[in-house]
Design a protein around this motif. Structure first.
Motif: not given
Ligand code: PLP
Length: 489
Positions: A397-414
């Motif tokens: 079984v391989m499960l990656p770590d949860i990535p680090v959130l650098a900026i809010t999802p909305r800011d990144a999306f736009y």
């Protein structure tokens, strides 16, 4: 009104019996203006109630008549103060829950393994997610729910959060201690929103985990279509008065809903509620017995493990739904997707979903011993064929770590973005979603920092044939990331 009544379905039939001359949409006019082959296939009955919100048929956007009566009966059946019907699936109901409590800049506490609809609502609302790490099952390679300790810590650090979202039960049927989570959140006056996509039936049987409404949660998005017998895309949003405004919920649901609501879907919710309320307990008792029998038979097969109540006891595994059959195939040296494919090709069996290590089969009142034995026979042969070939290397079984959130999802999306090769993307901030669907839980959400480990995990899923979705480049050779502005030489 009694739970035996179906005001919406009955009202539609009565309307169609009057056979009115229709000068309104849908333009197929009871099927007369439709492709004859499709009309014959679907049937005149279904087409005669494929109607629209004309005067006598009420309006989901402002229900006062037969839809209101049907929703009120559903509220009684689900133990809610209000029930809203959704024709936008549970995804629509989830987005409504999140957007009813959060606005721009507000914090919402969510497990990281949420369905993509939660993240979409976070992008739309501009809320900031405070992620809770779900409990990871390293044996099965799946995520469970969140623990009460984690919720306490998250609220201690963020007492100003506008909501706590809980998945109860998970896709795999595992439940957290929802009642305790509700107590903790309510001690901060924070409402609890439950993704109950996989738990419409749990309210109707004591041997199943507590439902959101039984646990005292404020809102619950519940897929009647998944396990409750209504048509695909029809769900309910249940709510208890107190911390959330019913008027606000109705407004947001309406903003997110088509004006051309399907009466077929709505009627199917009405009849599914009747069946759950009047016969649900008996039907579910039979289903549990059948599932337990299949579980025992699968566990007698060499190399397979079907999860049972031994999984209970950790803080994240408070209760479980035995009608879900999680079958771990890793000891056979194949992936869940290999097993899914083999079952399709050799036995014409379609499972609910597979991942790198497991297949998931759901047992409902629609199943009998016959389907159960077909599954067991097929799995026996799968195991025998693989064992015959000798040396099997169990899958690790391989499960990656949860990535680090650098900026809010909305800011990144736009944000201003650029597209770069996936192999050059480690360290950059992603601007799109990537997930395996089903179950639709993001591997990356916009705003997270891409890691080599997560890229490898994506590649392993693609190589195993699993449906990786989300990015603009379907082939996943490129990713959209936030543009870097380097100094000009
Ligand atoms: C955990 C979870 N939440 C929400 C949803 C969304 O439900 P729907 O497909 O009805 O929109 C799903 C669907 O797979 C799910 O697995």
């Amino acid at each position: 009104m009694s739970q035996n009544e179906t005001p919406l379905f009955t009202g539609l039939i009565e309307h169609s019996k009057k056979n009115p001359v229709q000068f309104h949409i849908p333009g197929h006019k009871k099927g007369a203006g439709m492709d004859p082959e499709f009309k014959k296939f679907i049937g005149e009955n279904a087409l005669s109630i494929d109607l629209i919100n004309i005067g006598p048929l009420d309006d989901l956007h402002q229900p006062k008549g037969m839809i209101k009566k049907a929703q009120d009966l559903a509220a009684v059946a689900f133990g809610a103060d209000h029930t809203f019907f959704s024709v936008q699936g549970t995804s629509g109901a989830i987005m409504t829950m999140v957007m009813s409590v959060c606005g721009p800049g507000d914090k919402i506490i969510v497990p990281r393994n949420v369905h993509k609809s939660v993240m979409s609502a976070i992008v739309f609302s501009g809320a900031t997610p405070i992620f809770i790490h779900p409990d990871i099952d390293a044996e099965l390679g799946i995520s469970h729910g969140i623990t009460t300790d984690a919720v306490s810590r998250a609220l201690e650090q963020n007492p100003d959060a506008k909501g706590v979202l809980v998945i109860n039960p998970t896709y795999f049927g595992i439940s957290a201690d929802l009642k305790k989570i509700v107590e903790i959140a309510h001690s901060y006056n924070v409402p609890v929103l439950v993704d109950e996509a996989h738990g419409v039936h749990i309210h109707f049987h004591d041997d199943l985990p507590l439902s959101a409404m039984q646990a005292g949660a404020d809102l619950a998005a519940t897929s009647v279509h998944k396990l409750g017998g209504s048509m695909t895309q029809s769900s309910v949003l249940n709510m208890k008065e107190g911390l959330v405004s019913a008027k606000r919920v109705q407004t947001i649901l309406s903003m997110l809903t088509t004006t051309s609501t399907s009466y077929l879907l709505l009627a199917s919710l009405d009849v599914a509620r009747k069946r759950l309320a009047t016969e649900g307990h008996d039907l579910i008792s039979t289903t549990i017995k059948l599932a337990e029998k299949i579980r025992d038979e699968i566990n007698a097969i060499d190399g397979l493990y079907c999860v049972g109540k031994e999984i209970l006891g950790s803080k994240a595994t408070h209760d479980y739904d035995p009608t879900k059959l999680i079958v771990s195939v890793k000891e056979l040296g194949i992936s869940g997707f290999d097993a899914e494919k083999w079952l399709r090709e050799a036995y014409n069996i379609e499972v609910e979903m597979s991942d790198l290590y497991n297949i998931l089969c759901i047992i409902t009142p629609g199943d009998t011993d016959i389907e159960g034995s077909q599954l067991v026979t097929a799995l026996r042969e799968l195991s025998a064929q693989l064992k015959k070939h000798g040396d099997i290397t169990p899958v690790t079984v391989m499960l990656p770590d949860i990535p680090v959130l650098a900026i809010t999802p909305r800011d990144a999306f736009y944000a201003e973005t650029e597209v770069i090769p996936i192999d050059e993307s480690a360290g950059r901030t992603i601007a799109e979603f990537i997930m395996v669907y089903p179950p639709g839980i993001p591997i990356f959400i916009p705003g997270e920092i891409i890691t080599k480990e997560n890229i490898n995990y994506i590649k392993t899923n693609i190589e195993a044939g699993l449906p990786v979705q989300g990015p603009e480049d379907y082939d996943l050779r490129h990713l959209r990331v936030i543009k870097e502005h380097r100094a000009i030489r």
